[in-house]
Design a protein around this motif. Structure first.
Motif, PDB file in Angstrom:
ATOM      1  N   PHE A  33       0.835  -1.198   0.000  1.00  0.00           N
ATOM      2  CA  PHE A  33       0.000   0.000   0.000  1.00  0.00           C
ATOM      3  C   PHE A  33       0.872   1.252   0.000  1.00  0.00           C
ATOM      4  O   PHE A  33       0.582   2.224  -0.695  1.00  0.00           O
ATOM      5  CB  PHE A  33      -0.939   0.004   1.211  1.00  0.00           C
ATOM      6  CG  PHE A  33      -1.787   1.248   1.296  1.00  0.00           C
ATOM      7  CD1 PHE A  33      -2.829   1.457   0.410  1.00  0.00           C
ATOM      8  CD2 PHE A  33      -1.516   2.225   2.251  1.00  0.00           C
ATOM      9  CE1 PHE A  33      -3.602   2.613   0.480  1.00  0.00           C
ATOM     10  CE2 PHE A  33      -2.276   3.378   2.323  1.00  0.00           C
ATOM     11  CZ  PHE A  33      -3.326   3.567   1.428  1.00  0.00           C
ATOM     12  N   ALA A  34       1.954   1.225   0.774  1.00  0.00           N
ATOM     13  CA  ALA A  34       2.856   2.380   0.821  1.00  0.00           C
ATOM     14  C   ALA A  34       3.457   2.665  -0.556  1.00  0.00           C
ATOM     15  O   ALA A  34       3.577   3.827  -0.957  1.00  0.00           O
ATOM     16  CB  ALA A  34       3.968   2.141   1.846  1.00  0.00           C
ATOM     17  N   SER A  36       2.097   1.945  -3.488  1.00  0.00           N
ATOM     18  CA  SER A  36       1.022   2.477  -4.320  1.00  0.00           C
ATOM     19  C   SER A  36       0.668   3.911  -3.936  1.00  0.00           C
ATOM     20  O   SER A  36       0.497   4.774  -4.805  1.00  0.00           O
ATOM     21  CB  SER A  36      -0.211   1.576  -4.202  1.00  0.00           C
ATOM     22  OG  SER A  36      -1.224   2.016  -5.069  1.00  0.00           O
ATOM     23  N   LEU A  37       0.577   4.175  -2.647  1.00  0.00           N
ATOM     24  CA  LEU A  37       0.237   5.523  -2.182  1.00  0.00           C
ATOM     25  C   LEU A  37       1.311   6.521  -2.579  1.00  0.00           C
ATOM     26  O   LEU A  37       1.017   7.645  -2.997  1.00  0.00           O
ATOM     27  CB  LEU A  37       0.029   5.519  -0.670  1.00  0.00           C
ATOM     28  CG  LEU A  37      -0.417   6.844  -0.053  1.00  0.00           C
ATOM     29  CD1 LEU A  37      -1.763   7.286  -0.621  1.00  0.00           C
ATOM     30  CD2 LEU A  37      -0.511   6.706   1.471  1.00  0.00           C
ATOM     31  N   LYS A  38       2.562   6.114  -2.482  1.00  0.00           N
ATOM     32  CA  LYS A  38       3.678   6.994  -2.856  1.00  0.00           C
ATOM     33  C   LYS A  38       3.588   7.362  -4.340  1.00  0.00           C
ATOM     34  O   LYS A  38       3.816   8.499  -4.724  1.00  0.00           O
ATOM     35  CB  LYS A  38       5.009   6.286  -2.561  1.00  0.00           C
ATOM     36  CG  LYS A  38       6.213   7.105  -2.829  1.00  0.00           C
ATOM     37  CD  LYS A  38       6.511   7.981  -1.657  1.00  0.00           C
ATOM     38  CE  LYS A  38       7.863   8.631  -1.809  1.00  0.00           C
ATOM     39  NZ  LYS A  38       8.128   9.589  -0.791  1.00  0.00           N
ATOM     40  N   ASN A  42      -2.868   9.455  -3.740  1.00  0.00           N
ATOM     41  CA  ASN A  42      -4.304   9.511  -3.472  1.00  0.00           C
ATOM     42  C   ASN A  42      -4.692   8.211  -2.782  1.00  0.00           C
ATOM     43  O   ASN A  42      -4.531   7.130  -3.360  1.00  0.00           O
ATOM     44  CB  ASN A  42      -5.058   9.696  -4.802  1.00  0.00           C
ATOM     45  CG  ASN A  42      -6.558   9.698  -4.631  1.00  0.00           C
ATOM     46  OD1 ASN A  42      -7.143   8.722  -4.154  1.00  0.00           O
ATOM     47  ND2 ASN A  42      -7.186  10.776  -5.049  1.00  0.00           N
ATOM     48  N   ARG A  43      -5.191   8.315  -1.565  1.00  0.00           N
ATOM     49  CA  ARG A  43      -5.492   7.131  -0.758  1.00  0.00           C
ATOM     50  C   ARG A  43      -6.510   6.208  -1.427  1.00  0.00           C
ATOM     51  O   ARG A  43      -6.328   4.993  -1.468  1.00  0.00           O
ATOM     52  CB  ARG A  43      -5.975   7.569   0.623  1.00  0.00           C
ATOM     53  CG  ARG A  43      -6.151   6.440   1.583  1.00  0.00           C
ATOM     54  CD  ARG A  43      -6.432   6.944   3.013  1.00  0.00           C
ATOM     55  NE  ARG A  43      -6.309   5.875   3.938  1.00  0.00           N
ATOM     56  CZ  ARG A  43      -5.171   5.410   4.443  1.00  0.00           C
ATOM     57  NH1 ARG A  43      -4.043   5.960   4.082  1.00  0.00           N
ATOM     58  NH2 ARG A  43      -5.154   4.412   5.291  1.00  0.00           N
ATOM     59  N   ALA A  44      -7.565   6.762  -1.956  1.00  0.00           N
ATOM     60  CA  ALA A  44      -8.611   5.935  -2.585  1.00  0.00           C
ATOM     61  C   ALA A  44      -8.060   5.187  -3.802  1.00  0.00           C
ATOM     62  O   ALA A  44      -8.326   3.990  -3.982  1.00  0.00           O
ATOM     63  CB  ALA A  44      -9.801   6.795  -2.981  1.00  0.00           C
ATOM     64  N   HIS A  45      -7.277   5.875  -4.621  1.00  0.00           N
ATOM     65  CA  HIS A  45      -6.698   5.227  -5.800  1.00  0.00           C
ATOM     66  C   HIS A  45      -5.683   4.169  -5.380  1.00  0.00           C
ATOM     67  O   HIS A  45      -5.588   3.103  -6.001  1.00  0.00           O
ATOM     68  CB  HIS A  45      -6.047   6.248  -6.718  1.00  0.00           C
ATOM     69  CG  HIS A  45      -7.039   7.132  -7.409  1.00  0.00           C
ATOM     70  ND1 HIS A  45      -6.708   8.374  -7.887  1.00  0.00           N
ATOM     71  CD2 HIS A  45      -8.350   6.962  -7.708  1.00  0.00           C
ATOM     72  CE1 HIS A  45      -7.779   8.929  -8.442  1.00  0.00           C
ATOM     73  NE2 HIS A  45      -8.782   8.085  -8.338  1.00  0.00           N
ATOM     74  N   ALA A  46      -4.920   4.458  -4.324  1.00  0.00           N
ATOM     75  CA  ALA A  46      -3.925   3.500  -3.835  1.00  0.00           C
ATOM     76  C   ALA A  46      -4.615   2.238  -3.308  1.00  0.00           C
ATOM     77  O   ALA A  46      -4.150   1.122  -3.547  1.00  0.00           O
ATOM     78  CB  ALA A  46      -3.057   4.131  -2.755  1.00  0.00           C
ATOM     79  N   GLU A  47      -5.724   2.408  -2.601  1.00  0.00           N
ATOM     80  CA  GLU A  47      -6.480   1.261  -2.101  1.00  0.00           C
ATOM     81  C   GLU A  47      -7.027   0.436  -3.258  1.00  0.00           C
ATOM     82  O   GLU A  47      -6.990  -0.800  -3.229  1.00  0.00           O
ATOM     83  CB  GLU A  47      -7.615   1.722  -1.190  1.00  0.00           C
ATOM     84  CG  GLU A  47      -7.127   2.251   0.144  1.00  0.00           C
ATOM     85  CD  GLU A  47      -8.214   2.927   0.971  1.00  0.00           C
ATOM     86  OE1 GLU A  47      -9.349   3.109   0.470  1.00  0.00           O
ATOM     87  OE2 GLU A  47      -7.924   3.298   2.134  1.00  0.00           O
ATOM     88  N   SER A  83      -0.460   0.494 -10.322  1.00  0.00           N
ATOM     89  CA  SER A  83      -0.475   1.923  -9.989  1.00  0.00           C
ATOM     90  C   SER A  83      -0.171   2.765 -11.219  1.00  0.00           C
ATOM     91  O   SER A  83      -0.807   3.807 -11.437  1.00  0.00           O
ATOM     92  CB  SER A  83       0.534   2.220  -8.871  1.00  0.00           C
ATOM     93  OG  SER A  83       0.175   1.544  -7.691  1.00  0.00           O
TER      94      SER A  83
END
Length: 174
Positions: A33-34, A36-38, A42-47, A83
Motif C-alpha cells: 500500500f505504501a 502504491s500511495l507513494k 491519493n489514498r482511494a486510488h492506492a487502495e 499503480s
C-alpha cells in the motif's frame, strides 16, 4: 517476514489456499500500500490499486518464478504496474505542477522516510540519476515525460536511469 516464508504462502496460494492468501495479504499489504500511495498520492486510488494487485496475485500466484527474484519484489512489481495503469487511466499525475516547477528552475526535493539500505543506496546516486529514477519509479513518468520535465535528450535520460539502477544493484549486493 522472510522470503522463504512468503514463498511458502505464495505456493499455497497458487494451490487455492485462502488462509495462506490471507496471511500473505496480512504480511505484505502495508508495504505494498505504501508503494502504491507513494506513486499515486491519493489514498482511494492506492487502495483500489492494492485491491486489483492482490486479485492479480491470487490469480497469478502459480506464475511466480523463484529465479526471477524475491516474492516481495514480484508483488511490488505487480502493485507498481497496477499503480502506473491507474496513473494513466485516472490522470492523477500532477504534470502541470511538475512543469511549473521546472519552468521556475526549482529542483524536486526528494526525501525518503524509510531508513533502509535501499534509501542509503539511493542517496549515493548522482543528483540527475536520483531525480530520473525517482520520477520514473515513484511518480510513474515515462521516458518521454522525463525528457520534457528534465529538458535533456532521451538517450541521456535513459543512461542516467540505467547507470543509476546498475549502481543501486551494486550497492544493494554489498
Amino acid at each position: 517476514m522472510e522470503n522463504d516464508d512468503l514463498l511458502v504462502l505464495l505456493s499455497a496460494t497458487a494451490q487455492g489456499n485462502k488462509h495462506a492468501f490471507a496471511k500473505l495479504y496480512q504480511s505484505t499489504s502495508g508495504k505494498l500500500f505504501a508503494v502504491s500511495l507513494k506513486m499515486l498520492g491519493n489514498r482511494a486510488h492506492a487502495e483500489e490499486a492494492l485491491q486489483d494487485a492482490f486479485v492479480k496475485i491470487w490469480h497469478n500466484a502459480s506464475e511466480y518464478q523463484v529465479s526471477k527474484g524475491a516474492v516481495l519484489s514480484w508483488m511490488i512489481s505487480i502493485v507498481r504496474y497496477r499503480s502506473l495503469d491507474m496513473l494513466r487511466h485516472h490522470k492523477v499525475r500532477k504534470e502541470q505542477s511538475l512543469l511549473d516547477e521546472h519552468n521556475e528552475g526549482v529542483d524536486i526535493d526528494i526525501t525518503y522516510e524509510d531508513d533502509s539500505k535501499l534509501v542509503d543506496c539511493i542517496e549515493q546516486l548522482d543528483p540527475q540519476q536520483k531525480q530520473a529514477i525517482h520520477l520514473a519509479y515513484y511518480k510513474g513518468l515515462t521516458h518521454h515525460e522525463l525528457v520534457d520535465h528534465i529538458a535533456s535528450p532521451l538517450g541521456t535520460v535513459k543512461s542516467w536511469i540505467r547507470r543509476g539502477l546498475q549502481q543501486l544493484q551494486r550497492c544493494l549486493t554489498l
